[in-house]
Design a protein around this motif. Sequence first.
Motif, PDB file in Angstrom:
ATOM      1  N   GLY A   1      46.138 -38.149  34.619  1.00 54.52           N
ATOM      2  CA  GLY A   1      47.434 -38.010  33.958  1.00 54.52           C
ATOM      3  C   GLY A   1      47.495 -36.716  33.167  1.00 54.52           C
ATOM      4  O   GLY A   1      46.471 -36.140  32.794  1.00 54.52           O
ATOM      5  N   PRO A   2      48.697 -36.235  32.880  1.00 54.06           N
ATOM      6  CA  PRO A   2      48.841 -34.966  32.166  1.00 54.06           C
ATOM      7  C   PRO A   2      48.331 -34.999  30.730  1.00 54.06           C
ATOM      8  O   PRO A   2      47.932 -33.970  30.190  1.00 54.06           O
ATOM      9  CB  PRO A   2      50.346 -34.703  32.209  1.00 54.06           C
ATOM     10  N   LEU A   3      48.313 -36.165  30.096  1.00 57.86           N
ATOM     11  CA  LEU A   3      47.838 -36.255  28.718  1.00 57.86           C
ATOM     12  C   LEU A   3      46.343 -36.515  28.608  1.00 57.86           C
ATOM     13  O   LEU A   3      45.766 -36.366  27.542  1.00 57.86           O
ATOM     14  CB  LEU A   3      48.582 -37.367  27.972  1.00 57.86           C
ATOM     15  N   SER A   4      45.711 -36.902  29.700  1.00 56.57           N
ATOM     16  CA  SER A   4      44.305 -37.287  29.653  1.00 56.57           C
ATOM     17  C   SER A   4      43.402 -36.202  29.064  1.00 56.57           C
ATOM     18  O   SER A   4      42.612 -36.482  28.157  1.00 56.57           O
ATOM     19  CB  SER A   4      43.830 -37.697  31.045  1.00 56.57           C
ATOM     20  N   PRO A   5      43.470 -34.939  29.529  1.00 58.90           N
ATOM     21  CA  PRO A   5      42.598 -33.912  28.943  1.00 58.90           C
ATOM     22  C   PRO A   5      42.891 -33.666  27.465  1.00 58.90           C
ATOM     23  O   PRO A   5      41.980 -33.499  26.661  1.00 58.90           O
ATOM     24  CB  PRO A   5      42.892 -32.652  29.761  1.00 58.90           C
TER      25      PRO A   5
ATOM     26  N   SER B   1      41.523 -36.605  25.442  1.00 54.16           N
ATOM     27  CA  SER B   1      40.060 -36.529  25.422  1.00 54.16           C
ATOM     28  C   SER B   1      39.592 -35.511  24.398  1.00 54.16           C
ATOM     29  O   SER B   1      38.643 -35.751  23.657  1.00 54.16           O
ATOM     30  CB  SER B   1      39.522 -36.147  26.802  1.00 54.16           C
ATOM     31  N   ASN B   2      40.253 -34.359  24.351  1.00 54.77           N
ATOM     32  CA  ASN B   2      39.874 -33.336  23.383  1.00 54.77           C
ATOM     33  C   ASN B   2      40.067 -33.823  21.958  1.00 54.77           C
ATOM     34  O   ASN B   2      39.262 -33.513  21.078  1.00 54.77           O
ATOM     35  CB  ASN B   2      40.666 -32.058  23.624  1.00 54.77           C
ATOM     36  N   ILE B   3      41.100 -34.588  21.718  1.00 55.27           N
ATOM     37  CA  ILE B   3      41.349 -35.108  20.374  1.00 55.27           C
ATOM     38  C   ILE B   3      40.263 -36.102  19.971  1.00 55.27           C
ATOM     39  O   ILE B   3      39.681 -36.006  18.894  1.00 55.27           O
ATOM     40  CB  ILE B   3      42.744 -35.760  20.300  1.00 55.27           C
TER      41      ILE B   3
ATOM     42  N   GLU C   1      35.268 -35.080  17.082  1.00 59.68           N
ATOM     43  CA  GLU C   1      34.156 -35.479  16.197  1.00 59.68           C
ATOM     44  C   GLU C   1      32.805 -35.139  16.827  1.00 59.68           C
ATOM     45  O   GLU C   1      31.881 -34.713  16.134  1.00 59.68           O
ATOM     46  CB  GLU C   1      34.224 -36.967  15.905  1.00 59.68           C
ATOM     47  N   LEU C   2      32.682 -35.347  18.138  1.00 63.95           N
ATOM     48  CA  LEU C   2      31.450 -34.991  18.841  1.00 63.95           C
ATOM     49  C   LEU C   2      31.195 -33.500  18.736  1.00 63.95           C
ATOM     50  O   LEU C   2      30.079 -33.064  18.438  1.00 63.95           O
ATOM     51  CB  LEU C   2      31.515 -35.413  20.313  1.00 63.95           C
ATOM     52  N   ASP C   3      32.227 -32.699  18.967  1.00 56.68           N
ATOM     53  CA  ASP C   3      32.091 -31.241  18.874  1.00 56.68           C
ATOM     54  C   ASP C   3      31.563 -30.828  17.505  1.00 56.68           C
ATOM     55  O   ASP C   3      30.647 -30.008  17.390  1.00 56.68           O
ATOM     56  CB  ASP C   3      33.443 -30.555  19.105  1.00 56.68           C
ATOM     57  N   LYS C   4      32.136 -31.403  16.458  1.00 51.75           N
ATOM     58  CA  LYS C   4      31.723 -31.040  15.098  1.00 51.75           C
ATOM     59  C   LYS C   4      30.276 -31.434  14.829  1.00 51.75           C
ATOM     60  O   LYS C   4      29.533 -30.686  14.190  1.00 51.75           O
ATOM     61  CB  LYS C   4      32.667 -31.677  14.089  1.00 51.75           C
TER      62      LYS C   4
ATOM     63  N   PHE D   1      26.783 -26.180  23.550  1.00 48.71           N
ATOM     64  CA  PHE D   1      27.432 -27.122  24.452  1.00 48.71           C
ATOM     65  C   PHE D   1      28.691 -26.504  25.052  1.00 48.71           C
ATOM     66  O   PHE D   1      29.244 -25.548  24.514  1.00 48.71           O
ATOM     67  CB  PHE D   1      27.783 -28.425  23.726  1.00 48.71           C
ATOM     68  N   VAL D   2      29.084 -27.054  26.167  1.00 50.20           N
ATOM     69  CA  VAL D   2      30.320 -26.679  26.832  1.00 50.20           C
ATOM     70  C   VAL D   2      31.035 -27.985  27.147  1.00 50.20           C
ATOM     71  O   VAL D   2      30.443 -28.895  27.717  1.00 50.20           O
ATOM     72  CB  VAL D   2      30.049 -25.902  28.138  1.00 50.20           C
ATOM     73  N   ARG D   3      32.307 -28.063  26.762  1.00 53.24           N
ATOM     74  CA  ARG D   3      33.046 -29.282  27.032  1.00 53.24           C
ATOM     75  C   ARG D   3      34.473 -28.944  27.392  1.00 53.24           C
ATOM     76  O   ARG D   3      35.113 -28.120  26.768  1.00 53.24           O
ATOM     77  CB  ARG D   3      33.043 -30.216  25.818  1.00 53.24           C
ATOM     78  N   TYR D   4      34.965 -29.584  28.440  1.00 54.42           N
ATOM     79  CA  TYR D   4      36.382 -29.556  28.778  1.00 54.42           C
ATOM     80  C   TYR D   4      36.806 -30.996  28.985  1.00 54.42           C
ATOM     81  O   TYR D   4      36.247 -31.698  29.834  1.00 54.42           O
ATOM     82  CB  TYR D   4      36.679 -28.745  30.041  1.00 54.42           C
ATOM     83  N   ALA D   5      37.755 -31.440  28.183  1.00 53.11           N
ATOM     84  CA  ALA D   5      38.209 -32.833  28.206  1.00 53.11           C
ATOM     85  C   ALA D   5      36.990 -33.733  28.038  1.00 53.11           C
ATOM     86  O   ALA D   5      36.268 -33.602  27.063  1.00 53.11           O
ATOM     87  CB  ALA D   5      39.012 -33.131  29.457  1.00 53.11           C
TER      88      ALA D   5
END
Length: 86
Positions: free
Chosen positions: A45-49, A52-54, A58-61, A70-74
């Motif tokens: 779906g268009p909102l899925s990525p 996921s980023n939202i 917390e994981l990124d921080k 690390f590298v993350r997309y969605a």
Amino acid sequence: DKLMGMLERKIEDKRVLKLIRKFLQAGVMIGGLFHKSEEGTPQGGPLSPLLSNIILDELDKELEKRNLRFVRYADDCNIFVRTRKA
């Protein structure tokens, strides 16, 4: 519910929040048959990525706090460490 709680802290417009919740509860078509959504976001779906980023912010921080690369997309993520224990 956790995702919606995070969104409610950032988005003031109740109409937008209601629209996102409807998107999350819309269900999916599999093999021509409708299946109700129980949890998660509809894949592809268009909102899925975006959602996921939202939720994974917390994981990124936490990874940044630990000085991990690390590298993350969605919801796709690679974490680079020097040892298995790390």
